[in-house]
Write a protein that holds these residues in place. Sequence first.
Motif, PDB file in Angstrom:
ATOM      1  N   LYS A 114       0.836  -1.207   0.000  1.00  0.00           N
ATOM      2  CA  LYS A 114       0.000   0.000   0.000  1.00  0.00           C
ATOM      3  C   LYS A 114       0.868   1.252   0.000  1.00  0.00           C
ATOM      4  O   LYS A 114       0.567   2.233  -0.680  1.00  0.00           O
ATOM      5  N   GLN A 115       1.942   1.219   0.775  1.00  0.00           N
ATOM      6  CA  GLN A 115       2.852   2.361   0.815  1.00  0.00           C
ATOM      7  C   GLN A 115       3.500   2.590  -0.550  1.00  0.00           C
ATOM      8  O   GLN A 115       3.614   3.732  -1.017  1.00  0.00           O
ATOM      9  N   ILE A 116       3.925   1.500  -1.197  1.00  0.00           N
ATOM     10  CA  ILE A 116       4.523   1.624  -2.530  1.00  0.00           C
ATOM     11  C   ILE A 116       3.520   2.247  -3.502  1.00  0.00           C
ATOM     12  O   ILE A 116       3.859   3.154  -4.272  1.00  0.00           O
ATOM     13  N   SER A 117       2.261   1.775  -3.463  1.00  0.00           N
ATOM     14  CA  SER A 117       1.257   2.281  -4.399  1.00  0.00           C
ATOM     15  C   SER A 117       1.012   3.771  -4.177  1.00  0.00           C
ATOM     16  O   SER A 117       0.853   4.528  -5.140  1.00  0.00           O
ATOM     17  N   GLU A 118       1.017   4.214  -2.919  1.00  0.00           N
ATOM     18  CA  GLU A 118       0.813   5.641  -2.642  1.00  0.00           C
ATOM     19  C   GLU A 118       2.024   6.463  -3.088  1.00  0.00           C
ATOM     20  O   GLU A 118       1.873   7.594  -3.581  1.00  0.00           O
ATOM     21  N   CYS A 119       3.212   5.907  -2.924  1.00  0.00           N
ATOM     22  CA  CYS A 119       4.421   6.614  -3.371  1.00  0.00           C
ATOM     23  C   CYS A 119       4.433   6.770  -4.879  1.00  0.00           C
ATOM     24  O   CYS A 119       4.811   7.832  -5.405  1.00  0.00           O
TER      25      CYS A 119
END
Length: 287
Positions: A114-119
């Motif tokens: 999820k963090q990667i997708s937001e980044c």
Amino acid sequence: LIIVIDNGSSNQDLLSLKKLKIYGAKVIVIDHHPNNPANDEFIDVHVNPFLVGGNSDSTAGMICSEIANNMDSSLVTLPLLCALSGIADHSIGHKTDQYVKIANQIGFSKDYLKQISECLDFEVHHIGFLEGRKLVDDIFFGDIKKQKELVKIIYEDIKQQKNKYQKIIEHYNETEIVNNMIIAQIDLEKIKHRGYPSNGKIVGMLSLMIKEKHNLPVFTFGFGSDFITFRISNQLKYDVNKMIKILNEKIPYGNIDGGGHAKAGTIRFIPTVKNKILDLLNEYLIK
């Protein structure tokens, strides 16, 4: 050969496809949006789950990764890309769950994905059409060491910006309970500047905030002078694409178009019919 990904199946794409064929291009479309049958005359290869009785839960990213896997099964990042695509596109179902399970076995948790997708969303928002391939490639599992360093610093900044908007959204949203659901709306032009997060992200944040507070399905929308962006709980019967058809019948002079997924999309129109569209939308929801 032109490959169109996550696009190309809808009525809005038809003119572009016609122009490509004038120039003799071969066209492959890999998409997961509802298909417009008229497009197929101008597509050489059309890959879309809707063509075989499926739905949008199989994301374009998943389908592309599986095609790549058939070409070269040694690419270890492919299940990670499938899992990331499912999470980033809010795909709910066993397909995303299966890919996330594989990602967990490789060492990537759902929260980290999820963090990667937001980044990625954050970087694409700021890069726009500028060349930023090296940075994006590294976040896309290109260099795992750099990826972790980038995600750490970018995600910290994202959290700060989202926290600011969380307070704004909490203060300026309007909600009401109708027909055993919650209608949540926000005037985006009164709260939004040109930076991050995007209109769609803000509507998504509002939808999530309301869902966490109430045990009811939520119909969420944010509007501006010439658009409305929707996020709709899966339990509800409403479909953005069907709403566009209804509005065009009611207001044929409004130049109404748009689309997207059934439960997440955007309607566009000329500014002078905004209030009439909002009135019709409220009538549609409370009837």
